[in-house]
Design a protein around this motif. Structure first.
Motif, PDB file in Angstrom:
ATOM      1  N   GLU A 295       8.685  -5.606  -8.351  1.00 27.92           N
ATOM      2  CA  GLU A 295       7.636  -4.677  -8.775  1.00 27.92           C
ATOM      3  C   GLU A 295       7.172  -3.787  -7.629  1.00 27.92           C
ATOM      4  OE1 GLU A 295       4.483  -6.707 -10.822  1.00 27.92           O
ATOM      5  OE2 GLU A 295       5.870  -7.870 -12.058  1.00 27.92           O
ATOM      6  N   ALA A 296       8.090  -3.482  -6.708  1.00 25.94           N
ATOM      7  CA  ALA A 296       7.744  -2.618  -5.582  1.00 25.94           C
ATOM      8  C   ALA A 296       7.252  -1.249  -6.046  1.00 25.94           C
ATOM      9  CB  ALA A 296       8.948  -2.448  -4.657  1.00 25.94           C
ATOM     10  N   ALA A 297       7.831  -0.728  -7.114  1.00 26.90           N
ATOM     11  CA  ALA A 297       7.397   0.577  -7.630  1.00 26.90           C
ATOM     12  C   ALA A 297       5.945   0.524  -8.094  1.00 26.90           C
ATOM     13  CB  ALA A 297       8.310   1.022  -8.773  1.00 26.90           C
ATOM     14  N   GLU A 298       5.560  -0.574  -8.741  1.00 30.04           N
ATOM     15  CA  GLU A 298       4.183  -0.709  -9.198  1.00 30.04           C
ATOM     16  C   GLU A 298       3.227  -0.808  -8.012  1.00 30.04           C
ATOM     17  OE1 GLU A 298       1.035  -0.609 -11.543  1.00 30.04           O
ATOM     18  OE2 GLU A 298       3.103  -0.318 -12.218  1.00 30.04           O
ATOM     19  N   ALA A 299       3.642  -1.500  -6.965  1.00 31.56           N
ATOM     20  CA  ALA A 299       2.824  -1.567  -5.760  1.00 31.56           C
ATOM     21  C   ALA A 299       2.615  -0.172  -5.162  1.00 31.56           C
ATOM     22  CB  ALA A 299       3.480  -2.493  -4.732  1.00 31.56           C
ATOM     23  N   HIS A 300       3.655   0.653  -5.192  1.00 26.62           N
ATOM     24  CA  HIS A 300       3.530   2.025  -4.683  1.00 26.62           C
ATOM     25  C   HIS A 300       2.615   2.858  -5.571  1.00 26.62           C
ATOM     26  CE1 HIS A 300       6.537   2.946  -1.344  1.00 26.62           C
ATOM     27  NE2 HIS A 300       6.413   1.634  -1.395  1.00 26.62           N
ATOM     28  N   ARG A 301       2.666   2.653  -6.874  1.00 25.27           N
ATOM     29  CA  ARG A 301       1.754   3.385  -7.754  1.00 25.27           C
ATOM     30  C   ARG A 301       0.305   3.051  -7.426  1.00 25.27           C
ATOM     31  NH1 ARG A 301       6.059   3.501 -11.559  1.00 25.27           N
ATOM     32  NH2 ARG A 301       5.897   1.263 -12.021  1.00 25.27           N
ATOM     33  N   ARG A 302       0.049   1.780  -7.200  1.00 22.89           N
ATOM     34  CA  ARG A 302      -1.331   1.390  -6.866  1.00 22.89           C
ATOM     35  C   ARG A 302      -1.736   1.932  -5.509  1.00 22.89           C
ATOM     36  NH1 ARG A 302      -3.914  -4.729  -7.008  1.00 22.89           N
ATOM     37  NH2 ARG A 302      -5.927  -4.159  -6.064  1.00 22.89           N
ATOM     38  N   GLN A 303      -0.830   1.957  -4.549  1.00 23.36           N
ATOM     39  CA  GLN A 303      -1.134   2.524  -3.240  1.00 23.36           C
ATOM     40  C   GLN A 303      -1.493   3.999  -3.376  1.00 23.36           C
ATOM     41  OE1 GLN A 303      -1.332   1.112  -0.244  1.00 23.36           O
ATOM     42  NE2 GLN A 303      -1.540   2.963   0.994  1.00 23.36           N
ATOM     43  N   GLU A 304      -0.761   4.722  -4.160  1.00 26.52           N
ATOM     44  CA  GLU A 304      -1.045   6.145  -4.366  1.00 26.52           C
ATOM     45  C   GLU A 304      -2.385   6.360  -5.065  1.00 26.52           C
ATOM     46  OE1 GLU A 304       3.327   8.277  -4.564  1.00 26.52           O
ATOM     47  OE2 GLU A 304       2.377   7.707  -6.444  1.00 26.52           O
ATOM     48  N   ALA A 305      -2.774   5.444  -5.951  1.00 27.76           N
ATOM     49  CA  ALA A 305      -4.043   5.587  -6.665  1.00 27.76           C
ATOM     50  C   ALA A 305      -5.229   5.428  -5.728  1.00 27.76           C
ATOM     51  CB  ALA A 305      -4.122   4.560  -7.798  1.00 27.76           C
ATOM     52  N   GLY A 306      -5.074   4.658  -4.649  1.00 29.27           N
ATOM     53  CA  GLY A 306      -6.128   4.492  -3.663  1.00 29.27           C
ATOM     54  C   GLY A 306      -7.254   3.596  -4.157  1.00 29.27           C
ATOM     55  N   GLY A 307      -8.300   3.512  -3.350  1.00 27.85           N
ATOM     56  CA  GLY A 307      -9.468   2.727  -3.711  1.00 27.85           C
ATOM     57  C   GLY A 307      -9.313   1.234  -3.520  1.00 27.85           C
ATOM     58  N   ASN A 308      -8.301   0.801  -2.764  1.00 30.46           N
ATOM     59  CA  ASN A 308      -8.064  -0.622  -2.576  1.00 30.46           C
ATOM     60  C   ASN A 308      -8.891  -1.177  -1.420  1.00 30.46           C
ATOM     61  OD1 ASN A 308      -5.836  -0.822  -4.546  1.00 30.46           O
ATOM     62  ND2 ASN A 308      -4.737   0.473  -3.090  1.00 30.46           N
ATOM     63  N   LEU A 309      -9.270  -2.431  -1.530  1.00 36.25           N
ATOM     64  CA  LEU A 309      -9.913  -3.136  -0.440  1.00 36.25           C
ATOM     65  C   LEU A 309      -8.856  -3.931   0.295  1.00 36.25           C
ATOM     66  CD1 LEU A 309     -12.455  -4.085   1.117  1.00 36.25           C
ATOM     67  CD2 LEU A 309     -12.659  -5.948  -0.562  1.00 36.25           C
ATOM     68  N   GLY A 310      -8.485  -3.504   1.500  1.00 36.98           N
ATOM     69  CA  GLY A 310      -7.448  -4.167   2.256  1.00 36.98           C
ATOM     70  C   GLY A 310      -6.062  -3.634   1.939  1.00 36.98           C
ATOM     71  N   LYS A 311      -5.048  -4.495   2.103  1.00 39.19           N
ATOM     72  CA  LYS A 311      -3.662  -4.090   2.003  1.00 39.19           C
ATOM     73  C   LYS A 311      -2.995  -4.668   0.767  1.00 39.19           C
ATOM     74  CE  LYS A 311      -1.371  -2.337   4.662  1.00 39.19           C
ATOM     75  NZ  LYS A 311      -0.985  -0.907   4.761  1.00 39.19           N
ATOM     76  N   LEU A 312      -2.042  -3.894   0.244  1.00 40.12           N
ATOM     77  CA  LEU A 312      -1.137  -4.373  -0.798  1.00 40.12           C
ATOM     78  C   LEU A 312       0.077  -5.008  -0.127  1.00 40.12           C
ATOM     79  CD1 LEU A 312      -1.296  -1.279  -3.155  1.00 40.12           C
ATOM     80  CD2 LEU A 312      -2.371  -3.501  -3.550  1.00 40.12           C
ATOM     81  N   VAL A 313       0.543  -6.110  -0.695  1.00 42.04           N
ATOM     82  CA  VAL A 313       1.653  -6.866  -0.124  1.00 42.04           C
ATOM     83  C   VAL A 313       2.747  -7.040  -1.159  1.00 42.04           C
ATOM     84  CG1 VAL A 313       2.339  -9.114   0.826  1.00 42.04           C
ATOM     85  CG2 VAL A 313       0.163  -8.078   1.524  1.00 42.04           C
ATOM     86  N   ILE A 314       3.989  -6.925  -0.715  1.00 41.18           N
ATOM     87  CA  ILE A 314       5.154  -7.201  -1.546  1.00 41.18           C
ATOM     88  C   ILE A 314       5.734  -8.546  -1.124  1.00 41.18           C
ATOM     89  CG2 ILE A 314       7.499  -6.479  -2.143  1.00 41.18           C
ATOM     90  CD1 ILE A 314       6.587  -3.584  -1.746  1.00 41.18           C
ATOM     91  N   SER A 315       5.813  -9.465  -2.072  1.00 37.56           N
ATOM     92  CA  SER A 315       6.359 -10.797  -1.787  1.00 37.56           C
ATOM     93  C   SER A 315       7.861 -10.825  -2.071  1.00 37.56           C
ATOM     94  CB  SER A 315       5.660 -11.847  -2.635  1.00 37.56           C
ATOM     95  OG  SER A 315       6.302 -13.095  -2.522  1.00 37.56           O
ATOM     96  N   SER A 316       8.632 -11.358  -1.108  1.00 40.29           N
ATOM     97  CA  SER A 316      10.065 -11.499  -1.290  1.00 40.29           C
ATOM     98  C   SER A 316      10.472 -12.934  -1.643  1.00 40.29           C
ATOM     99  CB  SER A 316      10.800 -11.065  -0.012  1.00 40.29           C
ATOM    100  OG  SER A 316      10.574  -9.706   0.262  1.00 40.29           O
ATOM    101  N   LEU A 317       9.513 -13.799  -1.887  1.00 39.45           N
ATOM    102  CA  LEU A 317       9.825 -15.187  -2.235  1.00 39.45           C
ATOM    103  C   LEU A 317      10.257 -15.318  -3.682  1.00 39.45           C
ATOM    104  CD1 LEU A 317       7.007 -17.105  -0.360  1.00 39.45           C
ATOM    105  CD2 LEU A 317       9.348 -16.667   0.364  1.00 39.45           C
TER     106      LEU A 317
END
Length: 317
Positions: A295-317
Protein backbone atom coordinates in the motif's frame (compact mmCIF):
# COMPACT_ATOMS: atom_id res chain seq x y z
CA UNK A 1 15.96 -20.31 -0.20
CA UNK A 2 14.20 -17.64 -2.25
CA UNK A 3 16.32 -15.43 -4.49
CA UNK A 4 13.75 -12.69 -5.13
CA UNK A 5 12.29 -9.90 -3.06
CA UNK A 6 9.82 -7.02 -3.29
CA UNK A 7 10.48 -3.34 -3.90
CA UNK A 8 8.21 -0.33 -4.43
CA UNK A 9 8.94 1.05 -7.88
CA UNK A 10 7.67 3.43 -10.54
CA UNK A 11 8.27 3.45 -14.30
CA UNK A 12 7.26 7.05 -15.00
CA UNK A 13 6.68 10.27 -13.09
CA UNK A 14 3.17 10.92 -11.93
CA UNK A 15 0.60 10.60 -9.11
CA UNK A 16 0.79 7.93 -6.38
CA UNK A 17 -0.88 5.42 -8.67
CA UNK A 18 2.36 5.05 -10.67
CA UNK A 19 3.80 3.14 -7.71
CA UNK A 20 3.69 -0.65 -7.86
CA UNK A 21 5.41 -3.58 -6.19
CA UNK A 22 8.05 -5.23 -8.37
CA UNK A 23 9.82 -8.56 -7.90
CA UNK A 24 13.58 -8.06 -7.89
CA UNK A 25 16.64 -10.21 -7.20
CA UNK A 26 17.87 -10.10 -3.61
CA UNK A 27 20.87 -7.72 -3.84
CA UNK A 28 24.39 -8.89 -3.07
CA UNK A 29 26.48 -6.55 -0.87
CA UNK A 30 29.69 -5.28 -2.42
CA UNK A 31 32.88 -4.08 -0.72
CA UNK A 32 32.07 -1.82 2.24
CA UNK A 33 28.34 -2.60 2.11
CA UNK A 34 25.87 -4.48 4.25
CA UNK A 35 22.53 -5.93 3.23
CA UNK A 36 19.66 -5.00 5.51
CA UNK A 37 16.39 -6.86 5.80
CA UNK A 38 14.12 -3.84 6.02
CA UNK A 39 11.43 -3.74 8.67
CA UNK A 40 10.23 -0.24 7.97
CA UNK A 41 10.99 2.85 5.86
CA UNK A 42 9.60 6.35 6.22
CA UNK A 43 7.70 8.45 3.67
CA UNK A 44 9.40 11.80 3.11
CA UNK A 45 8.50 14.93 1.20
CA UNK A 46 11.45 14.24 -1.09
CA UNK A 47 9.90 10.87 -2.00
CA UNK A 48 6.81 12.68 -3.23
CA UNK A 49 8.83 15.29 -5.12
CA UNK A 50 10.90 12.64 -6.88
CA UNK A 51 7.98 10.37 -7.73
CA UNK A 52 5.80 13.19 -9.03
CA UNK A 53 8.56 14.62 -11.23
CA UNK A 54 8.72 17.90 -9.35
CA UNK A 55 12.44 17.25 -8.78
CA UNK A 56 13.23 15.77 -12.17
CA UNK A 57 16.13 18.17 -12.72
CA UNK A 58 17.78 16.44 -9.80
CA UNK A 59 16.60 12.90 -10.43
CA UNK A 60 16.92 12.58 -14.21
CA UNK A 61 14.88 10.48 -16.65
CA UNK A 62 16.07 6.91 -16.14
CA UNK A 63 13.47 4.31 -15.20
CA UNK A 64 12.48 2.14 -13.42
CA UNK A 65 13.10 3.89 -10.13
CA UNK A 66 12.84 2.92 -6.48
CA UNK A 67 11.99 5.08 -3.48
CA UNK A 68 12.60 5.32 0.24
CA UNK A 69 15.46 7.26 1.83
CA UNK A 70 15.70 6.00 5.41
CA UNK A 71 14.94 2.71 7.12
CA UNK A 72 15.28 0.47 10.15
CA UNK A 73 15.91 -3.27 10.01
CA UNK A 74 18.35 -6.10 10.66
CA UNK A 75 21.63 -6.84 8.92
CA UNK A 76 21.19 -9.91 6.72
CA UNK A 77 24.66 -10.14 5.13
CA UNK A 78 27.95 -8.20 5.03
CA UNK A 79 30.16 -7.49 2.03
CA UNK A 80 33.92 -7.89 1.64
CA UNK A 81 36.01 -5.75 3.94
CA UNK A 82 33.18 -4.94 6.36
CA UNK A 83 34.15 -5.23 10.01
CA UNK A 84 32.22 -4.33 13.14
CA UNK A 85 28.89 -5.50 11.78
CA UNK A 86 27.37 -8.93 11.80
CA UNK A 87 24.21 -10.72 10.75
CA UNK A 88 21.30 -9.96 13.06
CA UNK A 89 22.47 -6.49 14.18
CA UNK A 90 19.53 -4.09 14.60
CA UNK A 91 20.34 -0.97 12.59
CA UNK A 92 18.92 2.16 11.05
CA UNK A 93 20.26 4.53 8.42
CA UNK A 94 19.96 5.87 4.88
CA UNK A 95 20.53 4.54 1.38
CA UNK A 96 23.00 5.59 -1.31
CA UNK A 97 21.94 6.53 -4.86
CA UNK A 98 18.51 7.54 -3.64
CA UNK A 99 17.91 10.62 -5.80
CA UNK A 100 18.75 8.67 -8.95
CA UNK A 101 16.38 5.85 -8.04
CA UNK A 102 19.16 3.28 -8.04
CA UNK A 103 18.36 2.15 -4.52
CA UNK A 104 15.40 2.50 -2.22
CA UNK A 105 14.43 1.53 1.31
CA UNK A 106 10.77 0.81 0.52
CA UNK A 107 11.65 -2.81 -0.14
CA UNK A 108 12.38 -6.13 1.54
CA UNK A 109 16.15 -5.65 1.27
CA UNK A 110 18.45 -2.68 0.79
CA UNK A 111 22.20 -2.29 0.35
CA UNK A 112 23.78 0.28 2.64
CA UNK A 113 27.35 1.64 2.93
CA UNK A 114 28.71 0.90 6.39
CA UNK A 115 29.23 4.66 6.79
CA UNK A 116 25.49 5.37 6.57
CA UNK A 117 24.04 3.31 9.40
CA UNK A 118 24.31 2.80 13.13
CA UNK A 119 22.83 0.54 15.76
CA UNK A 120 19.13 1.25 16.23
CA UNK A 121 17.82 2.24 19.67
CA UNK A 122 17.15 -0.50 22.18
CA UNK A 123 13.64 -1.30 23.34
CA UNK A 124 11.81 0.00 20.27
CA UNK A 125 10.43 -2.06 17.41
CA UNK A 126 12.09 -1.44 14.08
CA UNK A 127 8.94 -0.53 12.14
CA UNK A 128 8.28 2.29 14.61
CA UNK A 129 11.96 3.26 14.66
CA UNK A 130 11.86 3.83 10.88
CA UNK A 131 10.00 7.09 11.49
CA UNK A 132 13.11 8.73 12.94
CA UNK A 133 16.45 8.40 11.08
CA UNK A 134 15.97 11.04 8.39
CA UNK A 135 14.01 13.65 10.34
CA UNK A 136 15.89 12.97 13.56
CA UNK A 137 19.33 13.57 12.07
CA UNK A 138 18.01 16.62 10.22
CA UNK A 139 16.65 18.01 13.50
CA UNK A 140 19.94 17.36 15.29
CA UNK A 141 21.92 19.19 12.60
CA UNK A 142 19.44 22.07 12.45
CA UNK A 143 19.41 22.65 16.21
CA UNK A 144 23.02 21.99 17.14
CA UNK A 145 25.08 23.13 14.15
CA UNK A 146 22.90 25.88 12.71
CA UNK A 147 20.54 27.18 15.40
CA UNK A 148 23.22 26.66 18.09
CA UNK A 149 20.60 26.33 20.77
CA UNK A 150 21.42 26.82 24.43
CA UNK A 151 19.48 26.18 27.61
CA UNK A 152 17.03 28.94 28.45
CA UNK A 153 16.69 30.30 24.91
CA UNK A 154 13.33 30.89 23.26
CA UNK A 155 12.62 29.16 19.95
CA UNK A 156 9.73 29.50 17.51
CA UNK A 157 9.15 26.21 15.68
CA UNK A 158 7.05 26.28 12.50
CA UNK A 159 5.63 23.04 11.17
CA UNK A 160 5.95 21.50 14.64
CA UNK A 161 3.54 18.62 13.97
CA UNK A 162 5.43 17.19 11.01
CA UNK A 163 8.12 14.54 11.16
CA UNK A 164 10.95 17.07 11.37
CA UNK A 165 9.02 19.37 13.69
CA UNK A 166 8.00 16.70 16.19
CA UNK A 167 11.63 15.54 16.44
CA UNK A 168 13.02 19.09 16.69
CA UNK A 169 10.49 19.93 19.41
CA UNK A 170 11.51 17.00 21.59
CA UNK A 171 15.23 17.59 21.13
CA UNK A 172 14.96 21.32 21.87
CA UNK A 173 12.83 20.70 24.97
CA UNK A 174 15.42 18.20 26.24
CA UNK A 175 18.03 20.99 26.05
CA UNK A 176 15.95 23.25 28.29
CA UNK A 177 14.79 25.48 25.44
CA UNK A 178 11.44 27.30 25.70
CA UNK A 179 9.67 26.13 22.53
CA UNK A 180 6.69 27.91 20.98
CA UNK A 181 5.22 25.40 18.53
CA UNK A 182 3.16 26.44 15.50
CA UNK A 183 0.87 23.85 13.88
CA UNK A 184 -2.73 23.04 13.01
CA UNK A 185 -5.25 23.33 15.84
CA UNK A 186 -5.98 19.60 16.12
CA UNK A 187 -2.35 18.82 17.00
CA UNK A 188 -1.70 21.48 19.64
CA UNK A 189 -2.47 19.29 22.67
CA UNK A 190 -0.14 16.58 21.38
CA UNK A 191 2.63 19.15 20.94
CA UNK A 192 2.28 20.21 24.57
CA UNK A 193 2.76 16.59 25.56
CA UNK A 194 5.94 16.47 23.44
CA UNK A 195 7.40 19.41 25.34
CA UNK A 196 6.13 22.68 23.87
CA UNK A 197 5.77 25.48 26.42
CA UNK A 198 3.45 27.45 24.16
CA UNK A 199 1.38 26.40 21.12
CA UNK A 200 -0.07 28.55 18.36
CA UNK A 201 -2.69 27.72 15.72
CA UNK A 202 -0.98 28.43 12.40
CA UNK A 203 -4.22 29.76 10.90
CA UNK A 204 -4.67 32.42 13.58
CA UNK A 205 -1.26 34.04 13.73
CA UNK A 206 0.61 36.65 11.75
CA UNK A 207 4.37 37.05 12.15
CA UNK A 208 3.99 40.76 12.76
CA UNK A 209 1.99 40.05 15.91
CA UNK A 210 4.54 37.72 17.49
CA UNK A 211 7.23 38.67 20.03
CA UNK A 212 10.91 38.21 19.48
CA UNK A 213 12.77 34.90 19.80
CA UNK A 214 16.35 33.79 20.00
CA UNK A 215 15.89 31.36 17.12
CA UNK A 216 13.26 30.56 14.49
CA UNK A 217 13.35 26.98 13.19
CA UNK A 218 11.22 26.53 10.11
CA UNK A 219 9.82 23.39 8.52
CA UNK A 220 7.30 25.16 6.30
CA UNK A 221 9.18 27.42 3.88
CA UNK A 222 6.59 30.16 3.41
CA UNK A 223 6.81 33.79 4.60
CA UNK A 224 10.47 33.35 5.46
CA UNK A 225 11.26 37.04 5.05
CA UNK A 226 8.64 37.99 7.66
CA UNK A 227 9.61 35.30 10.16
CA UNK A 228 13.31 36.11 9.78
CA UNK A 229 12.65 39.46 11.45
CA UNK A 230 11.61 37.74 14.69
CA UNK A 231 15.02 36.35 15.63
CA UNK A 232 18.75 36.94 15.11
CA UNK A 233 19.03 33.40 13.73
CA UNK A 234 16.64 31.51 11.43
CA UNK A 235 17.09 27.96 10.16
CA UNK A 236 14.90 26.36 7.51
CA UNK A 237 14.79 22.92 5.95
CA UNK A 238 11.99 23.83 3.53
CA UNK A 239 13.88 25.89 0.96
CA UNK A 240 12.27 23.96 -1.93
CA UNK A 241 9.04 25.94 -1.50
CA UNK A 242 8.39 28.52 -4.27
CA UNK A 243 10.36 31.68 -3.54
CA UNK A 244 12.07 30.22 -0.47
CA UNK A 245 15.47 29.75 -2.08
CA UNK A 246 15.51 33.35 -3.30
CA UNK A 247 14.61 34.57 0.19
CA UNK A 248 17.38 32.48 1.73
CA UNK A 249 19.89 33.85 -0.79
CA UNK A 250 18.76 37.45 -0.28
CA UNK A 251 19.06 37.10 3.49
CA UNK A 252 22.84 36.78 3.25
CA UNK A 253 23.12 40.57 3.13
CA UNK A 254 21.64 40.86 6.62
CA UNK A 255 24.59 39.37 8.50
CA UNK A 256 23.39 38.00 11.82
CA UNK A 257 19.83 37.68 10.48
CA UNK A 258 20.82 35.45 7.61
CA UNK A 259 18.55 32.43 7.05
CA UNK A 260 20.48 29.19 7.36
CA UNK A 261 19.48 26.26 5.17
CA UNK A 262 21.14 22.92 4.54
CA UNK A 263 20.72 19.48 3.05
CA UNK A 264 22.47 16.77 5.03
CA UNK A 265 23.46 13.12 4.58
CA UNK A 266 22.70 10.38 7.05
CA UNK A 267 26.17 9.73 8.44
CA UNK A 268 27.06 7.07 10.98
CA UNK A 269 28.21 9.54 13.67
CA UNK A 270 24.98 11.55 13.54
CA UNK A 271 22.87 8.39 13.50
CA UNK A 272 24.74 7.11 16.55
CA UNK A 273 24.06 10.40 18.35
CA UNK A 274 20.39 10.07 17.44
CA UNK A 275 20.33 6.53 18.84
CA UNK A 276 21.76 7.81 22.11
CA UNK A 277 19.12 10.53 22.34
CA UNK A 278 16.40 7.89 22.02
CA UNK A 279 18.08 5.55 24.49
CA UNK A 280 18.40 8.44 26.97
CA UNK A 281 14.66 9.14 26.75
CA UNK A 282 15.01 12.54 25.06
CA UNK A 283 13.31 11.53 21.82
CA UNK A 284 10.65 9.12 20.64
CA UNK A 285 9.27 8.34 17.17
CA UNK A 286 5.96 9.98 16.37
CA UNK A 287 4.16 7.76 13.87
CA UNK A 288 1.19 9.10 11.91
CA UNK A 289 0.39 5.71 10.38
CA UNK A 290 1.87 2.44 9.15
CA UNK A 291 1.15 1.00 5.70
CA UNK A 292 2.20 -2.39 4.32
CA UNK A 293 4.59 -2.30 1.39
CA UNK A 294 1.77 -3.24 -0.99
CA UNK A 295 0.00 0.00 0.00
CA UNK A 296 2.91 2.34 -0.69
CA UNK A 297 0.74 4.33 -3.11
CA UNK A 298 -1.84 4.93 -0.38
CA UNK A 299 0.89 6.10 1.98
CA UNK A 300 1.99 8.61 -0.68
CA UNK A 301 -1.57 9.85 -1.10
CA UNK A 302 -1.79 10.53 2.61
CA UNK A 303 1.60 12.26 2.58
CA UNK A 304 0.42 14.55 -0.20
CA UNK A 305 -2.79 15.35 1.71
CA UNK A 306 -0.72 16.67 4.63
CA UNK A 307 -1.91 17.41 8.13
CA UNK A 308 -0.19 14.40 9.69
CA UNK A 309 1.23 14.29 13.20
CA UNK A 310 4.68 12.76 12.83
CA UNK A 311 5.84 10.41 10.08
CA UNK A 312 4.17 7.86 7.84
CA UNK A 313 5.94 4.50 7.74
CA UNK A 314 5.92 1.69 5.19
CA UNK A 315 6.30 -1.76 6.72
CA UNK A 316 8.15 -4.43 4.73
CA UNK A 317 7.35 -7.26 7.16
Amino acid sequence: MTTTSRAARYDRYGPPDVLHIATTPIPVPGPGEVRVRVHGSSVNAVDVALRSGAARLLSGRRFPRRLGLDFAGEIDAVGPGVTGWRQGDRVWGGVRGFTRGQNGAAADYVLVPRTQLSLAPAGIDLVTAAALPGVGVTALIALQRHARLREGQRMLLRGAAGGFGSAALQLAASLGVHVTAVAGARHLDALRELGAKEVLDRRLIHPGDLPGYDVVVDGVGTDLAAYRRLAPRTVTIAFAQPGALATVAASTVFGSRRIRSFSGRLRAADLATLTQRVNDGHLQPVVAGVYPLEEAAEAHRRQEAGGNLGKLVISSL
